[in-house]
Design a protein around this motif. Sequence first.
Motif: not given
Length: 129
Positions: A26-30, A34-40
């Motif tokens: 999803v971070a490829w688009r937005w 990636i920071f939300v994803h890294l935390f999750a």
Amino acid sequence: MAKFLADVTVVVHILALLLIGLGGFVAWRWPKLIFVHLFAAAWGVLVNVTPVPCPLTALENYFRHQEGLGDLPGGFNAYYLYGTVFPQSWLPAIGIIAIVVVAYSYVGVYHRWRHRHDEETHVRPVHLG
């Protein structure tokens, strides 16, 4: 009402698991996601390899108790995923595949970020008319 809230918690939990596994794509688009994803992802690792409880499992257990039910036997993953979505014996292979998928998504995020950065440094001519 507690059953409905428990069901909503299950849906949120599934969405959180999808974010942990696929958020890099999803971070490829937005890219800032990636920071939300890294935390999750870090949180997901933490609750699966340490005794830190998952707040979503605790919340679902709270609503289950309101309905007169006990805690999820074995936790969220054991109750909803192992033996239902996939056999528990597949867990080591699924863990390796998950790591590869997340790593690939991070490589893609980096590549897209790098490419975007390169585009910003090149001035494109403007054609009028």
